[in-house]
Design a protein around this motif. Structure first.
Motif, PDB file in Angstrom:
ATOM      1  N   ALA A 163       0.832  -1.209   0.000  1.00  0.00           N
ATOM      2  CA  ALA A 163       0.000   0.000   0.000  1.00  0.00           C
ATOM      3  C   ALA A 163       0.866   1.259   0.000  1.00  0.00           C
ATOM      4  N   THR A 167       1.060   3.800  -3.218  1.00  0.00           N
ATOM      5  CA  THR A 167       0.682   5.198  -3.001  1.00  0.00           C
ATOM      6  C   THR A 167       1.800   6.131  -3.452  1.00  0.00           C
ATOM      7  N   GLN A 168       3.041   5.743  -3.161  1.00  0.00           N
ATOM      8  CA  GLN A 168       4.183   6.556  -3.581  1.00  0.00           C
ATOM      9  C   GLN A 168       4.334   6.593  -5.104  1.00  0.00           C
ATOM     10  N   CYS A 171       0.247   7.808  -6.787  1.00  0.00           N
ATOM     11  CA  CYS A 171      -0.491   8.963  -6.272  1.00  0.00           C
ATOM     12  C   CYS A 171       0.387  10.204  -6.248  1.00  0.00           C
ATOM     13  N   LEU A 175      -2.126  13.002  -0.979  1.00  0.00           N
ATOM     14  CA  LEU A 175      -2.266  11.572  -0.699  1.00  0.00           C
ATOM     15  C   LEU A 175      -0.903  10.892  -0.671  1.00  0.00           C
ATOM     16  N   ARG A 176      -0.004  11.321  -1.540  1.00  0.00           N
ATOM     17  CA  ARG A 176       1.344  10.741  -1.566  1.00  0.00           C
ATOM     18  C   ARG A 176       2.095  11.050  -0.263  1.00  0.00           C
ATOM     19  N   SER A 179       1.334   8.505   2.598  1.00  0.00           N
ATOM     20  CA  SER A 179       1.466   7.098   2.209  1.00  0.00           C
ATOM     21  C   SER A 179       1.620   6.168   3.409  1.00  0.00           C
ATOM     22  N   VAL A 182      -1.775   5.627   4.828  1.00  0.00           N
ATOM     23  CA  VAL A 182      -2.514   4.730   3.928  1.00  0.00           C
ATOM     24  C   VAL A 182      -2.104   3.285   4.188  1.00  0.00           C
ATOM     25  N   ASN A 304       8.377  11.068   2.247  1.00  0.00           N
ATOM     26  CA  ASN A 304       7.245  11.938   1.902  1.00  0.00           C
ATOM     27  C   ASN A 304       7.644  13.347   1.497  1.00  0.00           C
TER      28      ASN A 304
END
Length: 425
Positions: A163, A167-168, A171, A175-176, A179, A182, A304
């Protein structure tokens, strides 16, 4: 790299702070669990130490301070030595906290000595190739710890990692940045359907409780003063303090490399080492373990791309609030170990990447034979001692861990191998 999150939505900033809290929570409680110190007190002074560090460094360095693994073996030895001499467990832990107090004093003394040493001399003695190799060794060492957590539930841990990675990769935007959250959410859902979430401890825990406990305050040793134990404590922790200062320098170089801001130049080691020492002194006096900058927060920043120190201060405030609520702490602690293992594995992979990039500072992407020897020795000793010597070697009153031996080897090789004999690798 985002250096200022002031314009971001408040909920997003809270989410970023919560990510950091989850990143450091397991490590923060692990040390007091091993030593037998109160967990709420460790949580409280983890947040306080971070705020103290940020205050004395003008709030410019995005680092979080929490319970130190580097001195754990030495502190465990002090506790066992006290118990073997007939001390109660409470007084033994007071000697442990006094050992942490001495480490803080050593930090402050060394910080004053560093004022007379130029930044060039420091980086020559402890260059990026040594710091980077040590950071990589730290990341690899913690990577193995993450796999132990993953073993508790492989499907949940792998779902968490997947996940985060997806996401990285797919997205963008806010949202990234989230991550890790998430990944945690996905991991919790998978763990729930696998029947591996236990909420009993949350129900039984009280909603509010003050975290302070005067049983383990450092200067309670005066009630049962033993000159021999005091001497043994001091002699045990002084070399550990010097190793811990080397780890501190590595963390400053790593966060500098990650954020592309030279904190050695704009802040200076005397100030950062002194700030860490003062935070440790404050925590130890009240019975909390020695603290240090957490490398996993650097890994999270690398992941991030958010390096605003404000986020770490919000994390510190959340940790302080958490220490007053056993129920909320139990809720965070109920997150399955496989999920924590998944997120820490990703972060320690980022730490290894930071270490490699720190090494790249030394030769603009080209490594000499000398550099490769140092890197190979540091990584080889770190991994070899961990697996073939039960994680450390006993030397007198102190257990030298694999990371400590790797650090010493890197320093000695850097001093003894002449640079004029380098050949391009």
């Amino acid at each position: 790299m985002i250096h200022n999150t002031f314009q971001l939505p408040s909920l997003l900033r809270f989410g970023l702070a919560f990510q950091h809290l989850l990143a450091v929570f397991a490590g923060t409680i692990f040390v007091p669990v091993v030593l037998g110190l109160p967990i709420p007190l460790a949580l409280f002074f983890s947040g306080v130490a971070t705020l103290v560090f940020h205050y004395f460094t003008s709030g410019k360095i995005p680092l979080y301070l929490s319970s130190s693994f580097t001195v754990l073996a030495g502190m465990s030895f002090i506790r066992q030595l006290c118990l073997s001499r007939g001390m109660t467990d409470d007084i033994a832990l007071c000697y442990v906290c006094f050992g942490a107090f001495v480490i803080g004093v050593v930090y402050v003394v060394v910080s004053q000595i560093l004022r007379f040493i130029s930044r060039h001399q420091i980086t020559r003695f402890f260059p990026p190739v040594v710091a980077g190799a040590f950071i990589m060794a730290l990341g690899i060492d913690m990577l193995f710890s993450a796999t132990y957590s993953l073993k508790t539930d492989w499907p949940t841990g792998l779902a968490t990692i997947a996940a985060i990675v997806l996401t990285q990769v797919f997205c963008k935007g806010h949202l990234r940045m989230m991550s890790i959250n998430v990944g945690i959410l996905v991991g919790i859902v998978v763990s729930y359907f696998r029947g591996n979430i236990n909420l009993i401890g949350i129900v039984d825990a009280p909603s509010l409780s003050q975290p302070f406990d005067d049983h383990y305050m450092a200067f309670r040793i005066l009630e049962h003063f033993d000159p021999e134990l005091l001497t043994a404590t001091v002699l045990t922790v002084i070399p550990l303090a010097l190793i811990a200062i080397g780890e501190h320098i590595s963390d400053i170089l790593a966060i500098s490399r990650t954020t592309k801001i030279d904190y050695l130049r704009i802040m200076g080691l005397p100030r950062t080492v002194s700030a860490n020492g003062l935070a440790t002194i404050l925590a130890s006096v009240f019975g909390a373990p020695k603290n240090t900058a957490y490398t996993q927060t650097t890994g999270l920043i690398q992941l991030n791309r958010v390096c605003d120190p404000d986020i770490l201060r919000y994390t510190a405030l959340l940790m302080i609030l958490l220490s007053f609520s056993p129920k909320v702490a139990a809720l965070v602690g109920a997150i399955p170990m496989a999920v924590i293992g998944g997120i820490t594995l990703v972060m320690y992979c980022m730490v290894i990447l930071v270490g490699w990039r720190t090494i790249g500072m030394a030769g603009n992407g080209r490594l000499s034979v000398r550099s490769m020897v140092i890197i190979g020795a540091v990584l080889g000793i770190s991994v070899g001692v961990k697996f073939f010597c039960n994680g450390g070697i006993q030397v007198g009153n102190t257990t030298l861990t694999s990371l400590t031996l790797a650090f010493i080897a890197g320093i000695l090789l850097n001093i003894t191998i002449p640079q004029r004999h380098e050949n391009a690798g």
